[in-house]
Enzyme design. Structure first.
Site, PDB file in Angstrom:
ATOM      1  CG  HIS A  82     -22.554  61.676   8.813  1.00 21.17           C
ATOM      2  ND1 HIS A  82     -23.814  61.727   9.314  1.00 21.17           N
ATOM      3  CD2 HIS A  82     -22.151  62.715   8.404  1.00 21.17           C
ATOM      4  CE1 HIS A  82     -24.146  63.031   9.285  1.00 21.17           C
ATOM      5  NE2 HIS A  82     -22.710  63.593   8.946  1.00 21.17           N
ATOM      6  CG  ASP A 161     -25.448  67.897  18.321  1.00 25.77           C
ATOM      7  OD1 ASP A 161     -24.439  68.690  18.080  1.00 25.77           O
ATOM      8  OD2 ASP A 161     -26.118  67.343  17.325  1.00 25.77           O
ATOM      9  NE  ARG A 168     -21.840  74.905  16.274  1.00 21.89           N
ATOM     10  CZ  ARG A 168     -22.149  73.755  15.540  1.00 21.89           C
ATOM     11  NH1 ARG A 168     -22.570  72.686  15.970  1.00 21.89           N
ATOM     12  NH2 ARG A 168     -21.465  73.837  14.485  1.00 21.89           N
ATOM     13  CB  SER A 183     -22.457  68.641  15.495  1.00 21.62           C
ATOM     14  OG  SER A 183     -23.867  68.425  15.410  1.00 21.62           O
ATOM     15  CE  LYS A 187     -26.045  64.746  14.153  1.00 26.79           C
ATOM     16  NZ  LYS A 187     -25.922  65.910  14.907  1.00 26.79           N
TER      17      LYS A 187
END
Length: 442
Positions: A82, A161, A168, A183, A187
């Site tokens: 990621h 999320d 947020r 967050s 995932k």
């Protein structure tokens, strides 16, 4: 148990129990805890933070709020990667085939972009016919057969999320380390990986602008991975200038192809080797980083990494001939040169401004409804430490709609900061964070 008591407890700086965190997230998911109480909860976390156990529990609850993918039908150690996002960041397009060629299965779900350029899925759609939606069975079968598949995210991954992030965004609680880390990691955990390599960007074009903040975020995510039993490593990499030279969707596919052929820009090549080598070690296909790098280099040199990209395109219905002949990828109608008006050395390139310029040309989305032009983008001709003379080409715009060319050109000129004295190249990797600590290189 009452939401107001949990908010009060966190507001006063106390650690929450697993049950209290589960009550808040499950309640928000099913509607029994309203927006205004979750907003207060997020603000309490923003000011008081969370310890590693709290953050891990928050992550798990968000992962459990929707589909959780079981990758056990796929053979081997599944390693996900990621990136926290940056300008010109096309590493997945290089890493996935390269790592798969070295024996680590890559079963990756990626997203679309909202911002300066498209996400990995948008970029892949530059290849005619490429299908980003596969059934779970097709997904597993393809990874077992050729070692790699890249598909769009399921609509029901981490819905809690998604709800919390939207809240947020309008309550000034986005930039909280525990909330950002949970967050991202929720995932990755829901997607089923055995191990995770994180590319945490730092600098002007990154979400985290300072190295210390980037390391803090990386540590929080590595701690979450460790707490939930996933081997996790974070690489802190430079985003004080765009990665590579090409920004845009088809353009970034082209640069990824060049890199897999051993002809890509040095920074992209080196970052992919660094990220990929950690993926190989976590995937048990190499016993050291040096061994892993040598393996990856060999797969570029012998053409097997490039062949794996062709196999990926063909397996998902894409025109693999476009990989062989990238000039057949979508091409913009016009090229516009952006020239320097001063002389000096490039001291910095404001990456975010370059990204916005690409979006103005149509390479990204200003809103969810915006349609991306896959052909357009920017070719940067000067990078940090390069010498520039007045009249030199800083960048070439690939343009279809000329309506915002002037605005995009002005942003590019403003993004370049020149020095009258020679400038050293910036380091590409600043630090590596593992469960054992932080190794800093600067």
């Amino acid at each position: 148990m009452r939401a107001v008591d949990i908010i009060h407890k966190k507001r006063d700086g106390h650690a929450l129990t697993h049950e209290e965190i589960a009550f808040m997230i499950q309640g928000y998911s099913d509607g029994s805890v309203p927006d205004y109480q979750i907003a207060a909860f997020a603000m309490a976390i923003y000011f008081q933070g969370m310890n590693a156990q709290e953050t891990a529990q928050l992550t798990l609850e968000m992962a459990k709020s929707g589909d959780q993918i079981d990758l056990s039908p796929i053979r081997g150690v599944k390693v996900d990667k990621h990136s926290t996002g940056g300008v010109g960041d096309k590493t997945t397009l290089v890493l996935a085939p390269m790592v798969a060629a070295a024996g680590v299965p890559v079963a990756k779900m990626s997203g679309r972009g909202l911002g300066h350029t498209g996400g990995t899925i948008d970029k892949l759609e530059s290849i005619a016919g490429f299908q980003v939606e596969l059934s779970r069975e097709q997904f597993f079968k393809q990874v077992n057969e050729i070692g790699v598949s890249l598909i769009g995210q399921s609509g029901n991954i981490t819905p809690a999320d998604k709800k919390l992030y939207a809240l947020r965004d309008v309550t000034a609680t986005v930039d909280s380390i525990p909330l950002i880390a949970s967050s991202v990691m929720s995932k990755k955990i829901a997607a089923g990986a055995d191990a995770i390599v994180l590319d945490v960007k730092t600098g002007s074009g990154a979400f985290m602008k300072t190295l210390d903040d980037s390391i803090e975020l990386a540590k929080a995510m590595v701690d979450i991975g460790t707490e939930v039993g996933r081997d996790t490593v974070a690489i802190i990499s430079d985003m004080d200038q765009p990665l590579g030279h090409l920004i845009g969707n088809a353009l970034e596919v082209q640069e990824a192809i060049d890199t897999l052929r051993g002809q890509g820009p040095e920074d992209l090549h080196e970052l992919c080797l660094t990220l990929g080598s950690h993926m190989l070690v976590l995937g048990k296909q190499a016993s050291s980083i040096d061994e892993a790098k040598a393996k990856l280099e060999s797969h570029i040199q012998d053409g097997s990494a490039f062949e794996r990209l062709k196999q990926l395109a063909q397996a998902q219905g894409g025109d693999a001939g476009m990989i062989e002949q990238p000039e057949r990828l979508p091409q913009a109608a016009k090229r516009v040169e952006v020239k320097a008006s001063d002389t000096g050395y490039v001291a910095a390139i404001e990456a975010e401004s370059i990204g916005i310029a690409a979006m103005l040309l149509g390479a990204g989305r200003e809103t969810k409804e915006s349609k991306i032009d896959l052909a357009v983008g920017i070719d940067l001709r000067k990078k940090v430490a390069d010498e520039v003379k007045a009249g030199d080409v800083l960048a070439v715009l690939h343009v279809n709609d000329e309506a915002r060319v002037e605005e995009a050109s002005a942003r590019i000129v403003q993004a370049y900061q020149l020095s009258q004295t020679a400038v050293e190249e910036k380091p590409l990797v600043y630090a590596i964070v593992t469960k054992d600590g932080v190794q800093r290189f600067v």
